[in-house]
Motif scaffolding. Structure first.
Motif, PDB file in Angstrom:
ATOM      1  N   LYS A 178       0.825  -1.209   0.000  1.00 39.03           N
ATOM      2  CA  LYS A 178       0.000   0.000   0.000  1.00 39.03           C
ATOM      3  C   LYS A 178       0.860   1.261   0.000  1.00 39.03           C
ATOM      4  O   LYS A 178       0.500   2.281  -0.597  1.00 39.03           O
ATOM      5  CB  LYS A 178      -0.923   0.011   1.222  1.00 39.03           C
ATOM      6  CG  LYS A 178      -2.078  -0.974   1.150  1.00 39.03           C
ATOM      7  CD  LYS A 178      -2.965  -0.872   2.389  1.00 39.03           C
ATOM      8  CE  LYS A 178      -4.166  -1.792   2.278  1.00 39.03           C
ATOM      9  NZ  LYS A 178      -5.037  -1.724   3.491  1.00 39.03           N
ATOM     10  N   ASP A 203      -6.100  -7.632  -4.492  1.00 36.79           N
ATOM     11  CA  ASP A 203      -6.955  -6.454  -4.306  1.00 36.79           C
ATOM     12  C   ASP A 203      -6.111  -5.191  -4.175  1.00 36.79           C
ATOM     13  O   ASP A 203      -6.373  -4.167  -4.818  1.00 36.79           O
ATOM     14  CB  ASP A 203      -7.826  -6.612  -3.060  1.00 36.79           C
ATOM     15  CG  ASP A 203      -8.950  -7.629  -3.233  1.00 36.79           C
ATOM     16  OD1 ASP A 203      -9.295  -7.926  -4.388  1.00 36.79           O
ATOM     17  OD2 ASP A 203      -9.454  -8.122  -2.206  1.00 36.79           O
ATOM     18  N   VAL A 204      -5.096  -5.247  -3.308  1.00 37.03           N
ATOM     19  CA  VAL A 204      -4.270  -4.073  -3.040  1.00 37.03           C
ATOM     20  C   VAL A 204      -3.465  -3.682  -4.281  1.00 37.03           C
ATOM     21  O   VAL A 204      -3.331  -2.491  -4.607  1.00 37.03           O
ATOM     22  CB  VAL A 204      -3.326  -4.334  -1.851  1.00 37.03           C
ATOM     23  CG1 VAL A 204      -2.399  -3.137  -1.616  1.00 37.03           C
ATOM     24  CG2 VAL A 204      -4.122  -4.628  -0.594  1.00 37.03           C
ATOM     25  N   GLN A 262      -4.256  -4.217  -7.389  1.00 37.02           N
ATOM     26  CA  GLN A 262      -5.181  -3.594  -8.333  1.00 37.02           C
ATOM     27  C   GLN A 262      -5.518  -2.165  -7.925  1.00 37.02           C
ATOM     28  O   GLN A 262      -5.554  -1.260  -8.763  1.00 37.02           O
ATOM     29  CB  GLN A 262      -6.457  -4.429  -8.439  1.00 37.02           C
ATOM     30  CG  GLN A 262      -6.335  -5.621  -9.390  1.00 37.02           C
ATOM     31  CD  GLN A 262      -7.672  -6.296  -9.655  1.00 37.02           C
ATOM     32  OE1 GLN A 262      -8.311  -6.790  -8.722  1.00 37.02           O
ATOM     33  NE2 GLN A 262      -8.084  -6.326 -10.908  1.00 37.02           N
ATOM     34  N   GLU A 263      -5.795  -1.953  -6.639  1.00 36.75           N
ATOM     35  CA  GLU A 263      -6.151  -0.623  -6.150  1.00 36.75           C
ATOM     36  C   GLU A 263      -5.038   0.394  -6.402  1.00 36.75           C
ATOM     37  O   GLU A 263      -5.306   1.554  -6.726  1.00 36.75           O
ATOM     38  CB  GLU A 263      -6.454  -0.689  -4.646  1.00 36.75           C
ATOM     39  CG  GLU A 263      -7.739  -1.430  -4.299  1.00 36.75           C
ATOM     40  CD  GLU A 263      -7.844  -1.720  -2.812  1.00 36.75           C
ATOM     41  OE1 GLU A 263      -6.971  -1.238  -2.047  1.00 36.75           O
ATOM     42  OE2 GLU A 263      -8.782  -2.445  -2.417  1.00 36.75           O
ATOM     43  N   LYS A 264      -3.788  -0.065  -6.263  1.00 33.60           N
ATOM     44  CA  LYS A 264      -2.642   0.832  -6.432  1.00 33.60           C
ATOM     45  C   LYS A 264      -2.131   0.879  -7.868  1.00 33.60           C
ATOM     46  O   LYS A 264      -1.166   1.577  -8.161  1.00 33.60           O
ATOM     47  CB  LYS A 264      -1.509   0.381  -5.500  1.00 33.60           C
ATOM     48  CG  LYS A 264      -1.812   0.516  -4.017  1.00 33.60           C
ATOM     49  CD  LYS A 264      -1.748   1.976  -3.560  1.00 33.60           C
ATOM     50  CE  LYS A 264      -0.332   2.514  -3.639  1.00 33.60           C
ATOM     51  NZ  LYS A 264      -0.192   3.861  -3.082  1.00 33.60           N
ATOM     52  N   ASN A 265      -2.771   0.115  -8.754  1.00 36.72           N
ATOM     53  CA  ASN A 265      -2.351   0.060 -10.157  1.00 36.72           C
ATOM     54  C   ASN A 265      -0.902  -0.404 -10.294  1.00 36.72           C
ATOM     55  O   ASN A 265      -0.157   0.050 -11.156  1.00 36.72           O
ATOM     56  CB  ASN A 265      -2.536   1.427 -10.827  1.00 36.72           C
ATOM     57  CG  ASN A 265      -2.560   1.310 -12.349  1.00 36.72           C
ATOM     58  OD1 ASN A 265      -3.018   0.310 -12.905  1.00 36.72           O
ATOM     59  ND2 ASN A 265      -2.059   2.334 -13.032  1.00 36.72           N
TER      60      ASN A 265
END
Length: 241
Positions: free
Chosen positions: A6, A38-39, A41-44
């Motif tokens: 993250k 998930d993480v 993907q969220e952070k690209n």
């Protein structure tokens, strides 16, 4: 690990071991892989998988590929460096493959051009001997089946060694310490938790050779030596600070 992913700048490359983590032997569970995905993907981020021991963790090529396939199934762009040096015993050939899953044909063309720019000045054309051995085995159904059976046998032997080592540690150590991490870890390596001084005792007193961070290779351990190794670990753990 999640906190670090993250905290990384968006669009970072995140290096992951697909299975049989080296040096710890601690693989994420399928549920944990889902959280990691998930993480990312969220952070690209771009996941870059190091697949050095496929087949050595569970004994199944498919099971050991589950993490990478999960990311691909989500539609993510993925890079996977795949080695055949270990699982086909081709150490001297250092044979492997780089696989890049792209989001579009246009992206694939751009990636391919960059890979060519890297390969051309570095080695131009790689040796083909090892690649032809791999292609011959994976392209022949009978040889492929035999190879899978041999990997299953190899992984099974290491699992048996883990169980024997756990049983020996549990029966010999009267302190009540929980040694179940030996069974929870997977693959060729075990992270024992021994510090440098304890590792030195393993080597100097017991002639057990391991890296100073406490990692030990269970692929080189026989069932007959499990009790001796247990004695060495217990002595080092309890008598050396």
């Amino acid at each position: 690990m999640i906190a670090d992913i993250k905290a990384a700048p968006g669009g970072s490359f995140i290096l992951l071991h697909g299975c049989a983590h080296n040096p710890t032997g601690i693989d994420p569970t399928p549920e944990q892989w889902g959280v990691i995905a998930d993480v990312i993907q969220e952070k690209n981020h771009i996941p870059f998988f190091d697949i050095a021991y496929q087949g050595f963790a569970s004994g199944s090529l498919d099971t050991d590929a589950a993490s990478v396939r999960m990311f691909v199934a989500r539609g993510m762009e993925v890079i996977a460096a795949q080695s055949y040096s270990k699982n086909l015993g081709l150490y001297a050939e250092r044979i492997g493959a780089i696989n890049v899953v792209c989001s579009s044909p246009e992206a694939a063309a751009r990636v391919k051009s960059q890979l060519k720019r890297i390969a051309r000045p570095m080695y131009s054309n790689p040796p083909v001997h090892g690649a032809r051995i791999v292609a011959n085995i994976v392209g022949d159904s009978a040889l492929f089946k035999e190879w899978n059976a041999e990997m299953e046998m190899m992984a099974g032997r290491i699992k048996n060694v883990r169980h024997k080592l756990f049983d020996s540690l549990s029966s010999k150590d009267k302190s009540g310490k929980d040694w179940s991490f030996v069974l929870k870890q997977i693959g060729m390596f075990s992270f024992t938790g021994l510090n440098k001084a304890q590792c030195d005792n393993m080597t100097n007193k017991w002639h057990v050779y391991m890296t100073k961070d406490g990692r030990i290779s269970l692929a080189g351990l026989s069932l007959a030596k499990c009790e001796y190794l247990a004695d060495a670990i217990i002595d080092s753990y309890h008598n050396v600070s």
